[in-house]
Scaffold this active site. Sequence first.
Site, short mmCIF file in Angstrom:
data_model
loop_
_atom_site.label_atom_id
_atom_site.label_comp_id
_atom_site.label_asym_id
_atom_site.label_seq_id
_atom_site.Cartn_x
_atom_site.Cartn_y
_atom_site.Cartn_z
CB SER A 176 -0.93 -0.01 1.22
OG SER A 176 -1.67 1.19 1.30
CD1 TRP A 196 -1.62 1.28 -6.00
CD2 TRP A 196 -2.07 2.98 -4.60
NE1 TRP A 196 -2.71 1.97 -6.50
CE2 TRP A 196 -3.00 3.02 -5.67
CE3 TRP A 196 -2.17 3.94 -3.60
CZ2 TRP A 196 -4.00 3.98 -5.74
CZ3 TRP A 196 -3.16 4.91 -3.69
CH2 TRP A 196 -4.06 4.91 -4.75
CG HIS A 197 -0.23 5.80 -0.96
ND1 HIS A 197 -0.63 4.59 -0.43
CD2 HIS A 197 -1.29 6.63 -0.80
CE1 HIS A 197 -1.86 4.70 0.03
NE2 HIS A 197 -2.29 5.92 -0.18
N GLY A 198 3.44 5.87 -3.91
CA GLY A 198 4.45 6.66 -4.59
C GLY A 198 5.80 6.01 -4.62
CG PHE A 222 -0.64 8.99 -4.57
CD1 PHE A 222 0.72 9.21 -4.57
CD2 PHE A 222 -1.40 9.53 -3.55
CE1 PHE A 222 1.32 9.94 -3.56
CE2 PHE A 222 -0.82 10.26 -2.54
CZ PHE A 222 0.55 10.47 -2.54
#
Length: 483
Positions: A323, A326-328, A483
């Site tokens: 997670s 996934w954000h950056g 994102f």
Amino acid sequence: MLFNSISFAIFLPIVFSLYWILNKRLKWQNILLLVSSYYFYSCWDWRFSFLLLFSTFLDYFSGLQIAKTEDKNTRRFWFWLSILINLSFLGFFKYYNFFVGSFAELMSSLGIKVNPWTLEILLPVGISFYTFHGLSYVVDIYNRKIEPEKNPVIYALFVSFFPLLVAGPIERATHLLPQLKVNREFNYHKAVDGMRQILWGLFKKVVIADNCAHYANIIFNDYANAEYTGTTLAFGAFLFTIQIYCDFSGYSDIALGSARLFGIELLRNFNYPYFSRDIAEFWRRWHISLSTWFKDYLYIPLGGSRGGDWMRIRNTFIIFLVSGFWHGANWTFIFWGFLNALFIMPSIVMKTNRNNLDIVAQGKILPSLKEFFQVVLTFSLATFCWIFFRAESISDAFSFIKKMFTTMHIGIGYPLKLIGGDLSLLFFIAIMFVFEWLMRDRLFPLRFEDKVKRPFRWMIYIFLTLLIIWFHGKEAEFIYFQF
């Protein structure tokens, strides 16, 4: 095109009017929404519309191929082709420079000089969201949970519907596709409800998030300034905590409200997360569509909780690290995910992560002393984690935290000096928390027809509208667009 822009204020009424002129003409309504969605997306960069179109066609065609055969090898081929191509595009645009830079840093630490070949890559807005739409669709077909959608217009609209296209919520085919296949009648009360939610979302984004961003950026960008006390840095962390919530949940409110204008219900993405009593509850209430996506498509396939404590711990760390990634493309996001996994561990180990399923202080005006301290502690842990999310690097985050704790002073003199003694922002934040606390059992705070008489409701609507007009911050993109 930003939700908080004049162009969207013109775009939405035009599409809304044309859409309901075509009432009871489902085919043309869907075509209108699809064309409008691609126009909406093209306003950022029309070239990436072709990437969106290719991704849509790939998953649409792969789904048909997977469903029409019983041969396991053929099904597996189309399944993995779709997965790998989607992830390759996502990986290239979002993570190429990160991997190249990290490899060069690793080699340098070993005494090997490497000249990394980085690229000036423009990240396609929303690529993480529409990629996950397609991935879940293909996975569900492969697992025989759904049948493929044969109408290309309906499937393309499922992927690109403009309210959710660039920052979610991450929809499921089982939820959205059926709504796109049935006639939608205009419902006045549903449309009014959508306008209320849009108003609340704009208030959170324009009045609170954008103004918090101004001061949070000053503090985080110049935290090493000797004049900044620990209290000031803590104030900056608090402002960013409010900013990211009001920014992202504000976007979600506008998205859900806009969809409701067209007779479509999107998945709820926020459920008052800052009133959570532990980190497990926080993650059931924050970015709900992403959390449930990882649960269904990563945590459960990895074995979920079926293998005992070790598997629960391992899988929890995996989904939080993924997670974060996934954000950056920055180690700060991965460490942010690690911290959240670490903070949720006590409830995982003691099996108390499902304890707080009801609303805090349900049926009461005020929480108990225990609930109050639980909410404050959870909010503080979330704020601590957000420091890493906001920082440019992990070393910056630790330096920020070190100075925050080593130069802490009682009092808020300098923070108030920083904002020029203007308490209006703190007043707006207080308004937001009071409204959300009193209406925490509702989808959004302005859904209060049964509690507030019409004259007072209109006073509130006018008051919020005037705040949006008079106290809006500098027009800024939503944080989650990156994102």
